[in-house]
Design a protein around this motif. Structure first.
Motif, mmCIF file in Angstrom:
data_model
loop_
_atom_site.group_PDB
_atom_site.id
_atom_site.type_symbol
_atom_site.label_atom_id
_atom_site.label_comp_id
_atom_site.label_asym_id
_atom_site.label_seq_id
_atom_site.Cartn_x
_atom_site.Cartn_y
_atom_site.Cartn_z
ATOM 1 N N VAL A 50 0.846 -1.193 0.000
ATOM 2 C CA VAL A 50 0.000 0.000 0.000
ATOM 3 C C VAL A 50 0.879 1.240 0.000
ATOM 4 C CG1 VAL A 50 -1.797 1.272 1.235
ATOM 5 C CG2 VAL A 50 -1.872 -1.231 1.142
ATOM 6 N N SER A 51 0.689 2.078 -0.991
ATOM 7 C CA SER A 51 1.520 3.257 -1.204
ATOM 8 C C SER A 51 1.391 4.278 -0.088
ATOM 9 C CB SER A 51 1.121 3.911 -2.533
ATOM 10 O OG SER A 51 1.725 5.171 -2.688
ATOM 11 N N THR A 52 2.426 5.111 0.057
ATOM 12 C CA THR A 52 2.370 6.236 0.990
ATOM 13 C C THR A 52 1.203 7.156 0.678
ATOM 14 O OG1 THR A 52 3.692 7.989 2.010
ATOM 15 C CG2 THR A 52 3.911 7.734 -0.362
ATOM 16 N N GLN A 53 0.767 7.191 -0.580
ATOM 17 C CA GLN A 53 -0.327 8.084 -0.960
ATOM 18 C C GLN A 53 -1.686 7.608 -0.468
ATOM 19 O OE1 GLN A 53 1.566 8.512 -5.069
ATOM 20 N NE2 GLN A 53 0.202 10.272 -4.879
ATOM 21 N N ALA A 54 -1.747 6.408 0.067
ATOM 22 C CA ALA A 54 -2.980 5.966 0.710
ATOM 23 C C ALA A 54 -3.139 6.615 2.080
ATOM 24 C CB ALA A 54 -2.997 4.443 0.841
ATOM 25 N N GLY A 55 -2.066 7.227 2.593
ATOM 26 C CA GLY A 55 -2.157 7.987 3.829
ATOM 27 C C GLY A 55 -2.338 7.138 5.072
ATOM 28 N N VAL A 56 -1.593 6.037 5.193
ATOM 29 C CA VAL A 56 -1.702 5.192 6.383
ATOM 30 C C VAL A 56 -0.997 5.884 7.545
ATOM 31 C CG1 VAL A 56 -1.176 2.957 7.413
ATOM 32 C CG2 VAL A 56 -1.820 3.096 4.998
ATOM 33 N N THR A 57 -1.782 6.264 8.558
ATOM 34 C CA THR A 57 -1.233 7.026 9.685
ATOM 35 C C THR A 57 -1.466 6.358 11.030
ATOM 36 O OG1 THR A 57 -3.277 8.293 9.931
ATOM 37 C CG2 THR A 57 -1.576 9.224 8.478
ATOM 38 N N ASN A 58 -2.098 5.161 11.051
ATOM 39 C CA ASN A 58 -2.384 4.535 12.333
ATOM 40 C C ASN A 58 -2.484 3.022 12.186
ATOM 41 O OD1 ASN A 58 -5.316 3.759 11.807
ATOM 42 N ND2 ASN A 58 -5.400 5.962 11.466
ATOM 43 N N TYR A 59 -2.437 2.323 13.307
ATOM 44 C CA TYR A 59 -2.443 0.858 13.280
ATOM 45 C C TYR A 59 -3.792 0.290 12.875
ATOM 46 C CZ TYR A 59 -4.365 1.418 18.038
ATOM 47 O OH TYR A 59 -5.112 1.775 19.119
ATOM 48 N N ALA A 60 -4.897 1.026 13.117
ATOM 49 C CA ALA A 60 -6.213 0.529 12.711
ATOM 50 C C ALA A 60 -6.288 0.404 11.198
ATOM 51 C CB ALA A 60 -7.315 1.451 13.235
ATOM 52 N N ALA A 61 -5.848 1.439 10.483
ATOM 53 C CA ALA A 61 -5.840 1.392 9.025
ATOM 54 C C ALA A 61 -4.900 0.303 8.525
ATOM 55 C CB ALA A 61 -5.430 2.749 8.465
ATOM 56 N N ALA A 62 -3.728 0.185 9.142
ATOM 57 C CA ALA A 62 -2.770 -0.838 8.728
ATOM 58 C C ALA A 62 -3.348 -2.237 8.906
ATOM 59 C CB ALA A 62 -1.476 -0.685 9.526
ATOM 60 N N ASN A 63 -4.049 -2.469 9.999
ATOM 61 C CA ASN A 63 -4.646 -3.787 10.231
ATOM 62 C C ASN A 63 -5.752 -4.088 9.234
ATOM 63 O OD1 ASN A 63 -3.223 -5.019 12.427
ATOM 64 N ND2 ASN A 63 -4.103 -3.488 13.810
ATOM 65 N N VAL A 64 -6.565 -3.108 8.908
ATOM 66 C CA VAL A 64 -7.613 -3.320 7.909
ATOM 67 C C VAL A 64 -6.996 -3.698 6.567
ATOM 68 C CG1 VAL A 64 -9.384 -2.151 6.529
ATOM 69 C CG2 VAL A 64 -9.346 -1.863 9.011
ATOM 70 N N LEU A 65 -5.959 -2.986 6.172
ATOM 71 C CA LEU A 65 -5.301 -3.273 4.895
ATOM 72 C C LEU A 65 -4.652 -4.650 4.909
ATOM 73 C CD1 LEU A 65 -3.850 0.292 4.369
ATOM 74 C CD2 LEU A 65 -5.548 -0.829 2.900
ATOM 75 N N TYR A 66 -4.062 -5.033 6.030
ATOM 76 C CA TYR A 66 -3.495 -6.377 6.147
ATOM 77 C C TYR A 66 -4.588 -7.437 5.972
ATOM 78 C CZ TYR A 66 -1.380 -10.525 8.259
ATOM 79 O OH TYR A 66 -0.925 -11.804 8.493
ATOM 80 N N ASN A 67 -5.734 -7.229 6.607
ATOM 81 C CA ASN A 67 -6.838 -8.185 6.491
ATOM 82 C C ASN A 67 -7.402 -8.230 5.070
ATOM 83 O OD1 ASN A 67 -6.664 -8.935 9.190
ATOM 84 N ND2 ASN A 67 -8.072 -7.318 9.865
ATOM 85 N N MET A 68 -7.192 -7.169 4.308
ATOM 86 C CA MET A 68 -7.630 -7.134 2.915
ATOM 87 C C MET A 68 -6.610 -7.792 1.985
ATOM 88 S SD MET A 68 -9.164 -3.258 2.750
ATOM 89 C CE MET A 68 -9.347 -3.311 0.958
ATOM 90 N N GLY A 69 -5.433 -8.118 2.512
ATOM 91 C CA GLY A 69 -4.441 -8.810 1.693
ATOM 92 C C GLY A 69 -3.140 -8.085 1.483
ATOM 93 N N ALA A 70 -2.956 -6.918 2.107
ATOM 94 C CA ALA A 70 -1.683 -6.205 1.957
ATOM 95 C C ALA A 70 -0.586 -6.924 2.730
ATOM 96 C CB ALA A 70 -1.813 -4.775 2.464
ATOM 97 N N SER A 71 0.567 -7.069 2.113
ATOM 98 C CA SER A 71 1.713 -7.642 2.810
ATOM 99 C C SER A 71 2.656 -6.566 3.329
ATOM 100 C CB SER A 71 2.485 -8.584 1.883
ATOM 101 O OG SER A 71 2.981 -7.891 0.749
#
Length: 406
Positions: A116-137
């Protein structure tokens, strides 16, 4: 045990790719001819992408493909075939900003990892966990995040989710690169890789009732470059980055030269290797820091990693250039004679600074130059001219050769 971070280097063409691999990159990020956020570089055709993957994989390295534009409806029909083509070429990972692209990659290129690119604006662990559950490595952190918050994110996401952070290069004045200034002022869409960089321009102030009169915006005889960000440089903070749990050290610069890629890759490679060997307390070898003064750059700072720090170069919009890249060594002929390809003018008698593939710089004196016609010449004035150079020391093939400016 601390995990050794990946060195992720930029490549806008095959020359830069080769430089990244030669000087120690673990992975290289680059773009195809579509869907990439840098339209200025030549970028990679399908055949070049295949060749890039083959070259990297033969050395045990990886290729990350940027698919990080924010596509409009009219662009979506071309996306499935582009993703499938990239998978067939052997790409190891996509760098993605758009959720629609993220899902399309799952369907049309399932063997390719999704970052997930920096331009997706990941700024917290909640967003990171959602993206991981969606398949982001992997998630690439928003550039605005302090290092202490990155450490907290690392502690609150699965160990399998990698964290990538920029450690060097140009900084965008806008939120993680999602900027509209270029579109408004020039019609060139930054979110499609065509930024005109109006943040680097010089500005003046107009007063409403005084038509035709402009006033410089000054602060201590400077200040007209309101948005002109300094360059990021974290070379002296390797321990903090490692301890925060950063998995990948990303160097900005796909629009820059192979020389820039070579020098920055080598510096961060050597710094990481030194820290992993020496541990704490850590004192960076001074020559490693000095290498980053041998590339063209704006004033350096540490971005947002340690809180508030002056972020703008307000006095001028130019670069600091202390060295010129004058040649690349194609091969050693015999003894102290090498075949070099010229990049900038240099002269017989010059003291030159050499960065060999081993990564440890040294100086030579140019004793003589011979052109392809077999004639002795006093200087190398013609771009890409090939010459035989006799020096007072052997220059290994693949070396870049610099000259300090007078």
């Amino acid at each position: 045990m601390m995990n050794k971070p990946e060195i992720l280097s930029p490549a806008g063409d095959m020359d830069s790719l080769r430089a990244a691999l030669r000087f120690g990159a673990d992975a290289v990020f680059l773009a195809g001819k579509a869907f990439g956020m840098r339209s200025a570089p030549r970028n990679f055709s399908e055949d070049e992408l295949k060749a890039a993957c083959a070259l990297a994989h033969a050395r045990g390295k990886k290729i990350h493909l940027t698919v990080n534009t924010l596509p409009r409806n009219s662009e979506l029909p071309a996306l499935p075939s582009f993703l499938a083509m990239a998978q067939d070429c052997g790409v190891d990972a996509f760098i993605i900003a758009d959720l629609g692209v993220f899902d399309a990659a799952r369907r049309y290129a399932p063997r390719v990892a999704r970052h997930v690119s920096t331009q997706a604006g990941v700024t917290n662990y909640a967003a990171a966990n959602v993206l991981y559950n969606m398949g982001a490595s992997r998630v690439v952190m928003a550039r605005e995040i302090p290092l202490e918050e990155i450490a907290e994110i690392r502690a609150r996401v699965p160990k399998a989710l990698e964290i990538e952070c920029f450690v060097h290069g140009a900084m965008c004045v806008s939120f993680s690169g999602r900027c509209l200034i270029s579109s408004y002022m020039t019609g060139r869409d930054a979110n499609h890789g065509d930024c005109a960089q109006p943040c680097r321009w010089k500005y003046h102030l107009f007063e409403e009732t005084r038509e035709g009169q402009f006033f410089p915006v000054e602060e201590e005889n400077g200040g007209t470059y309101l948005y002109n960000s300094r360059d990021l440089c974290m070379i002296e903070h390797i321990p903090e980055l490692v301890k925060a749990g950063v998995s990948s050290f990303k160097i900005e610069g796909r629009a820059k030269s192979a020389y820039y890629t070579a020098v920055t890759t080598n510096a961060y490679r050597k710094a990481v290797d030194q820290y992993m060997e020496d541990g704490d307390p850590f004192s960076l070898h001074p020559w490693i820091r000095e290498e980053l003064e041998k590339i063209s750059h704006r004033e350096y700072n540490t971005g947002f990693y340690f809180g508030a720090e002056p972020g703008q170069v307000t006095g001028d919009g130019g670069y600091i250039r202390r060295y010129d890249n004058v040649a690349v060594c194609e091969k050693k002929i015999d003894g102290y004679t090498s075949l070099v390809s010229q990049r900038n003018k240099f002269w017989v008698g010059d003291t030159l600074d050499v960065l060999p593939p081993s990564g440890i710089p040294f100086e030579i004196t140019c004793i003589s130059l011979t052109n392809e016609a077999g004639e002795s010449v006093d200087s190398a004035p013609h771009p890409t001219e090939r010459l035989l150079m006799l020096a007072d020391r052997a220059v290994p093939a693949g070396s870049v050769i610099r000259r300090k400016r007078d």
